[in-house]
Design a protein around this motif. Structure first.
Motif, mmCIF file in Angstrom:
data_model
loop_
_atom_site.group_PDB
_atom_site.id
_atom_site.type_symbol
_atom_site.label_atom_id
_atom_site.label_comp_id
_atom_site.label_asym_id
_atom_site.label_seq_id
_atom_site.Cartn_x
_atom_site.Cartn_y
_atom_site.Cartn_z
ATOM 1 N N ASP A 65 0.783 -0.925 0.334
ATOM 2 C CA ASP A 65 0.050 -0.035 -0.328
ATOM 3 C C ASP A 65 0.889 1.148 0.052
ATOM 4 O O ASP A 65 1.650 1.269 0.827
ATOM 5 C CB ASP A 65 -1.340 -0.008 1.191
ATOM 6 C CG ASP A 65 -2.008 0.720 1.101
ATOM 7 O OD1 ASP A 65 -1.504 1.963 0.638
ATOM 8 O OD2 ASP A 65 -3.251 0.855 1.640
ATOM 9 N N LYS A 66 0.919 1.747 -1.388
ATOM 10 C CA LYS A 66 1.329 3.396 -1.553
ATOM 11 C C LYS A 66 0.740 4.659 -0.449
ATOM 12 O O LYS A 66 1.735 5.703 -0.234
ATOM 13 C CB LYS A 66 2.085 3.644 -3.000
ATOM 14 C CG LYS A 66 3.554 2.537 -3.209
ATOM 15 C CD LYS A 66 3.374 2.957 -4.340
ATOM 16 C CE LYS A 66 4.646 1.696 -5.333
ATOM 17 N NZ LYS A 66 5.114 2.300 -6.289
ATOM 18 N N LYS A 67 0.017 3.986 -0.480
ATOM 19 C CA LYS A 67 -1.153 5.223 0.081
ATOM 20 C C LYS A 67 -1.008 5.394 1.463
ATOM 21 O O LYS A 67 -1.065 6.520 1.870
ATOM 22 C CB LYS A 67 -2.583 5.084 -0.776
ATOM 23 C CG LYS A 67 -3.227 6.648 -0.550
ATOM 24 C CD LYS A 67 -4.471 6.876 -1.047
ATOM 25 C CE LYS A 67 -5.527 7.874 -1.471
ATOM 26 N NZ LYS A 67 -6.915 7.937 -1.971
ATOM 27 N N SER A 85 -0.120 2.737 3.936
ATOM 28 C CA SER A 85 0.896 2.108 5.008
ATOM 29 C C SER A 85 2.007 3.546 5.408
ATOM 30 O O SER A 85 2.235 4.039 4.270
ATOM 31 C CB SER A 85 1.426 1.174 4.457
ATOM 32 O OG SER A 85 2.265 0.611 5.238
ATOM 33 N N PRO A 86 2.524 3.516 6.766
ATOM 34 C CA PRO A 86 3.554 3.981 6.860
ATOM 35 C C PRO A 86 5.106 3.679 6.687
ATOM 36 O O PRO A 86 5.612 3.724 6.590
ATOM 37 C CB PRO A 86 3.199 4.755 8.443
ATOM 38 C CG PRO A 86 2.087 3.355 8.696
ATOM 39 C CD PRO A 86 1.442 3.294 8.061
ATOM 40 N N VAL A 87 4.366 2.561 6.101
ATOM 41 C CA VAL A 87 6.021 1.353 6.239
ATOM 42 C C VAL A 87 6.433 1.625 5.135
ATOM 43 O O VAL A 87 5.856 1.428 3.766
ATOM 44 C CB VAL A 87 5.531 -0.637 6.554
ATOM 45 C CG1 VAL A 87 6.925 -0.587 6.723
ATOM 46 C CG2 VAL A 87 4.564 -0.053 8.000
ATOM 47 N N PRO A 88 8.279 1.678 4.873
ATOM 48 C CA PRO A 88 8.942 1.942 3.865
ATOM 49 C C PRO A 88 8.727 0.655 2.269
ATOM 50 O O PRO A 88 8.525 -0.209 3.372
ATOM 51 C CB PRO A 88 9.999 1.849 4.198
ATOM 52 C CG PRO A 88 10.071 2.747 5.711
ATOM 53 C CD PRO A 88 9.361 1.879 6.405
ATOM 54 N N MET A 89 8.397 0.648 1.234
ATOM 55 C CA MET A 89 7.540 -0.120 0.654
ATOM 56 C C MET A 89 8.678 -1.046 0.106
ATOM 57 O O MET A 89 8.570 -2.146 0.443
ATOM 58 C CB MET A 89 7.905 0.514 -0.864
ATOM 59 C CG MET A 89 7.451 -0.570 -2.401
ATOM 60 S SD MET A 89 5.877 -0.728 -1.366
ATOM 61 C CE MET A 89 4.913 0.372 -1.173
ATOM 62 N N GLU A 90 9.967 -1.075 0.665
ATOM 63 C CA GLU A 90 10.848 -1.665 0.470
ATOM 64 C C GLU A 90 10.392 -3.275 2.285
ATOM 65 O O GLU A 90 10.934 -3.973 2.176
ATOM 66 C CB GLU A 90 12.289 -2.071 0.744
ATOM 67 C CG GLU A 90 12.829 -0.760 2.072
ATOM 68 C CD GLU A 90 12.720 0.521 1.598
ATOM 69 O OE1 GLU A 90 13.073 1.111 2.355
ATOM 70 O OE2 GLU A 90 12.304 1.009 1.216
ATOM 71 N N VAL A 91 9.947 -2.671 3.117
ATOM 72 C CA VAL A 91 10.100 -3.786 4.304
ATOM 73 C C VAL A 91 8.506 -4.155 3.977
ATOM 74 O O VAL A 91 8.550 -5.286 4.224
ATOM 75 C CB VAL A 91 9.782 -2.476 5.411
ATOM 76 C CG1 VAL A 91 8.799 -3.196 6.685
ATOM 77 C CG2 VAL A 91 11.296 -2.068 6.436
ATOM 78 N N VAL A 121 -2.498 -1.233 -3.401
ATOM 79 C CA VAL A 121 -2.791 0.069 -3.624
ATOM 80 C C VAL A 121 -1.794 0.980 -4.217
ATOM 81 O O VAL A 121 -0.744 0.580 -3.790
ATOM 82 C CB VAL A 121 -3.137 1.083 -2.329
ATOM 83 C CG1 VAL A 121 -3.787 2.081 -2.418
ATOM 84 C CG2 VAL A 121 -4.406 0.140 -1.541
ATOM 85 N N LYS A 122 -1.758 1.028 -5.352
ATOM 86 C CA LYS A 122 -0.531 1.729 -5.869
ATOM 87 C C LYS A 122 0.717 0.998 -6.507
ATOM 88 O O LYS A 122 1.408 1.881 -6.558
ATOM 89 C CB LYS A 122 -0.608 3.170 -5.565
ATOM 90 C CG LYS A 122 -1.885 4.390 -5.410
ATOM 91 C CD LYS A 122 -1.956 5.469 -5.466
ATOM 92 C CE LYS A 122 -3.066 6.377 -5.466
ATOM 93 N NZ LYS A 122 -3.895 6.251 -6.603
#
Length: 217
Positions: free
Chosen positions: A74-76, A78-84, A108-109
């Motif tokens: 979820d790129k929108k 989630s506060p978690v970095p995408m790599e994680v 999401v995206k």
């Protein structure tokens, strides 16, 4: 055994065994007769996510847990970095493949990243992208990659009408009464509601066929 009419919900249905109920590693209560999925949602990933995933794995081995999920990217919100997020999602994929239980996906995206992970890991079992709002072209592209889509109350009517009957999956998610969804879908399809229910129930069984030894008694 009840018919499964709802592929994904966060609420217990009035009739046990008619919906796949979402569990989490921190908030779960398994009542008899219900069907379940379990995962670590991308919004809920914490620094100790490996401990969280260990709990998910233990729950996932229970016979009434028919699927892994909803897990994903979820790129929108989630506060978690995408790599994680991607690392955690890969762990869900491994669990799905190891236990032969299909995966319910939150995305999401991040469709490109989702497809890249599926290809990278040589996934054999089906996934379903829940709460799909996109158009029919993307839905077809996803199906070709082994990813079903599930429609909720905010579905795209063109997607519904274009979808081959054997792929139709419906969900209530957090939106409440799945009966409202069946009424709307039946009207848009100009079909008998009971026929739509029977069709979706059959499709859910087909999606879950890699785990067909579950008991709902």
């Amino acid at each position: 055994m009840s018919f499964l009419y709802d592929i994904h919900t966060h609420d217990f249905p009035e009739e046990p065994g008619t919906a796949v109920v979402q569990l989490t590693p921190t908030a779960y209560c398994m009542y008899p007769g219900h069907a379940y999925s379990v995962s670590l949602h991308p919004w809920d990933i914490e620094d100790d996510w490996r401990v969280q995933m260990a709990k998910v794995a233990v729950i996932a081995m229970q016979p009434h847990v028919l699927a892994i999920g909803e897990a994903g990217l979820d790129k929108k919100k989630s506060p978690v970095p995408m790599e994680v997020q991607m690392e955690v999602f890969r762990e869900h994929v491994k669990l799905s493949e190891m236990l032969h239980k299909p995966l319910i996906v939150h995305c999401v995206k991040a469709v490109d990243e989702l497809l890249a992970i599926r290809k990278e890991m040589g996934v054999k079992h089906p996934w379903v992208l829940h709460g799909y709002r996109g158009g029919p072209e993307q839905a077809e592209q996803l199906r070709k990659q082994g990813i079903y889509v599930s429609l909720g109350l905010d579905y795209n009517t063109d997607t519904l009408l274009d979808m081959p009957f054997k792929y139709l999956l419906l969900e209530s998610d957090t939106y409440g009464d799945v009966n409202v969804l069946y009424k709307l879908v039946s009207e848009d399809m100009e079909a008998d509601e009971q026929s739509v229910r029977s069709l979706v129930a059959k499709n859910i069984v087909a999606f879950l066929k890699s785990h067909d030894d579950a008991s709902f008694e």
